[in-house]
Scaffold this active site. Structure first.
Site, short mmCIF file in Angstrom:
data_model
loop_
_atom_site.label_atom_id
_atom_site.label_comp_id
_atom_site.label_asym_id
_atom_site.label_seq_id
_atom_site.Cartn_x
_atom_site.Cartn_y
_atom_site.Cartn_z
N TRP A 9 1.15 -3.44 -9.96
CA TRP A 9 1.16 -4.50 -8.95
C TRP A 9 1.45 -5.83 -9.64
CZ3 TRP A 9 -3.64 -7.47 -7.17
CH2 TRP A 9 -3.35 -8.25 -6.03
N ASP A 65 -8.75 -0.06 -10.45
CA ASP A 65 -8.47 -0.88 -9.28
C ASP A 65 -8.39 0.04 -8.06
OD1 ASP A 65 -7.61 -2.70 -7.41
OD2 ASP A 65 -5.76 -3.26 -8.45
N ALA A 103 -7.93 -0.28 -4.32
CA ALA A 103 -7.63 -1.19 -3.19
C ALA A 103 -7.28 -0.43 -1.92
CB ALA A 103 -6.49 -2.12 -3.57
N LYS A 115 -7.71 -3.49 3.00
CA LYS A 115 -6.88 -2.51 3.70
C LYS A 115 -7.74 -1.52 4.50
CE LYS A 115 -4.18 -4.73 1.20
NZ LYS A 115 -3.29 -4.74 0.11
C1 LMR Z 1 0.60 -6.07 -1.68
O1 LMR Z 1 0.72 -5.53 -2.78
O2 LMR Z 1 1.56 -6.30 -0.94
C2 LMR Z 1 -0.77 -6.44 -1.18
O3 LMR Z 1 -1.73 -6.03 -2.09
C3 LMR Z 1 -0.88 -7.88 -0.81
C4 LMR Z 1 -0.86 -8.78 -1.99
O4 LMR Z 1 -1.77 -9.61 -2.09
O5 LMR Z 1 0.05 -8.71 -2.83
#
Ligand code: LMR
Length: 398
Positions: free
Chosen positions: A130, A211, A213, A246
């Site tokens: 991410w 993590d 999420a 989420k």
């Molecule tokens: C994403 O990856 O799109 C979500 O987790 C929102 C974000 O804060 O990036």
């Protein structure tokens, strides 16, 4: 004071979402940011969440400070949700949990704890990971390195490469793992592969920073916690960042938790004190509202049941749509086999198309996906699927 400042580039995810909001194309489709949308393109509030919130507000008699670590009910139930009832009971005070502003707050507080424990420690993240993991962890002072993870050729985890890459990490470093629903690729490791990863972590004395999420968005609430639970059972120390954005749909309430597990309650209490001190020196303590809702919801069996079935519907809908996208793309063009899309878990999937195709989808058709080719599966709908399939096929066949 501020005259010399240059304007910084926008965040790759939030910035693209902003561009989407400003696009005047009436047919635009948002597959960028990870936000669930229902068949009407709306991000709904879970009915159980709405009820819990109403009851919470009704019963609330004060807006005075909550305990610094956060709502005790929230912390207890989040620990049980993540680790399961029996493991949580078994661990007792070996778990230290602190409520945080979202999953980002949890990651950042975890990063601060790592810095207090070992200044400048190296955290190894999956390649890719991410985008926000980098600024979140680096701005706390941690060094980041990448371990092998995803193969763009097979559109899946290259597990043997991942394992050998983990085996080469210096003893004592930190490894950031996605508990489930890998963001951005949607490619997860299997329970058997988790077992092997945990063995390497044990051998190399690597500390996992997990993590979580998207618990409940992959295979189910318990299934998605397999890796986290096994890591906690088999390793002396685990750090966890979890988010309620989420799975409770509480995006804007910014609610999450950081949890630290150590071999004994004294070490956990010390580690927790460092998290609380780090929080105090930045935002003092987490906002209460989202945690109050989740704590109330999870302490009420009927609301919990309602929320679980709503979450199952969300997961089933995403799975149906990802299957339909894969089939539709395979039927409408011959350039690429998209069967892998149906195997992805959670909210995201890489389409694996060229960057110029991504840009053409955006500029010509108002279909927004990230440059990495990540799509938000939860942005698909029965209505927009035929359009997406047609446009992706078009740009690929040029
Ligand atoms: C994403 O990856 O799109 C979500 O987790 C929102 C974000 O804060 O990036």
């Amino acid at each position: 004071m501020f005259g010399k400042l240059e304007t910084l580039p926008a965040d790759p995810i939030l910035g693209l979402n902003q561009t989407f909001q400003q696009d005047s194309n009436p047919d635009k489709i948002n597959l960028s940011i990870g936000v669930y949308q229902n068949a009407h393109g709306v991000t709904p509030i879970f009915t159980a969440v709405k009820k819990a919130e109403a009851q919470l507000i009704d019963a609330q008699e004060t807006k005075s400070y909550a305990p610094q670590a956060g709502d005790p009910l929230f912390l207890q139930h989040m620990t049980q949700l993540l680790l399961g009832d029996s493991l949580s009971a078994q661990l007792g005070d070996r778990v230290g949990a602190v409520m945080t502003p979202g999953g980002c707050g949890a990651l950042r507080m975890g990063a601060e704890l790592l810095m207090h424990a070992r200044e400048g420690a190296t955290v190894w993240v999956s390649d890719p990971t991410w985008a926000n993991h980098f600024p979140l962890l680096q701005s706390a002072g941690l060094k980041l390195e990448k371990y092998a993870y995803y193969s763009p050729e097979t559109h899946a985890v290259d597990f043997s490469k991942m394992l050998s890459s983990l085996q080469a990490i210096p003893i004592g470093d930190v490894v950031l793992l996605h508990g489930c629903c890998h963001n951005p690729t949607g490619a997860d490791i299997t329970p058997e592969q988790w077992d092997q990863v945990i063995s390497v972590l044990a051998e190399r004395q690597l500390t996992p920073f997990i993590d979580v999420a998207y618990q409940g968005f992959g295979d189910g609430l318990n299934e998605d916690a397999y890796g986290v639970r096994e890591a906690v059972k088999r390793l002396p120390e685990v750090l966890i960042a979890s988010s309620c954005s989420k799975n409770f749909g509480l995006y804007r309430e910014r609610i999450g938790a950081v949890m630290v597990i150590t071999p004994d309650s004294k070490t956990t209490a010390a580690a927790k004190s460092h998290i609380l001190t780090a929080a105090r020196s930045s935002y003092s303590m987490s906002p209460y509202h989202g945690g109050g809702i989740v704590g109330h919801l999870l302490s009420d069996p009927a609301l919990t049941q309602e929320w679980r079935s709503e979450l199952e519907q969300v997961r089933a809908r995403m799975n149906r749509l990802r299957g339909e996208l894969a089939d539709g793309l395979n039927q409408s063009q011959t350039v690429k086999d998209f069967s892998f899309v149906a195997q992805s878990k959670g909210m995201f999937c890489y389409l694996g198309i060229p960057l110029d195709a991504v840009r053409a989808l955006r500029s010509e058709f108002g279909i927004y996906l990230l440059d990495s080719t990540r799509i938000n599966v939860a942005g698909l709908s029965t209505e927009n699927l035929p359009v997406i399939i047609d446009r992706v096929s078009k740009v690929l066949q040029r």
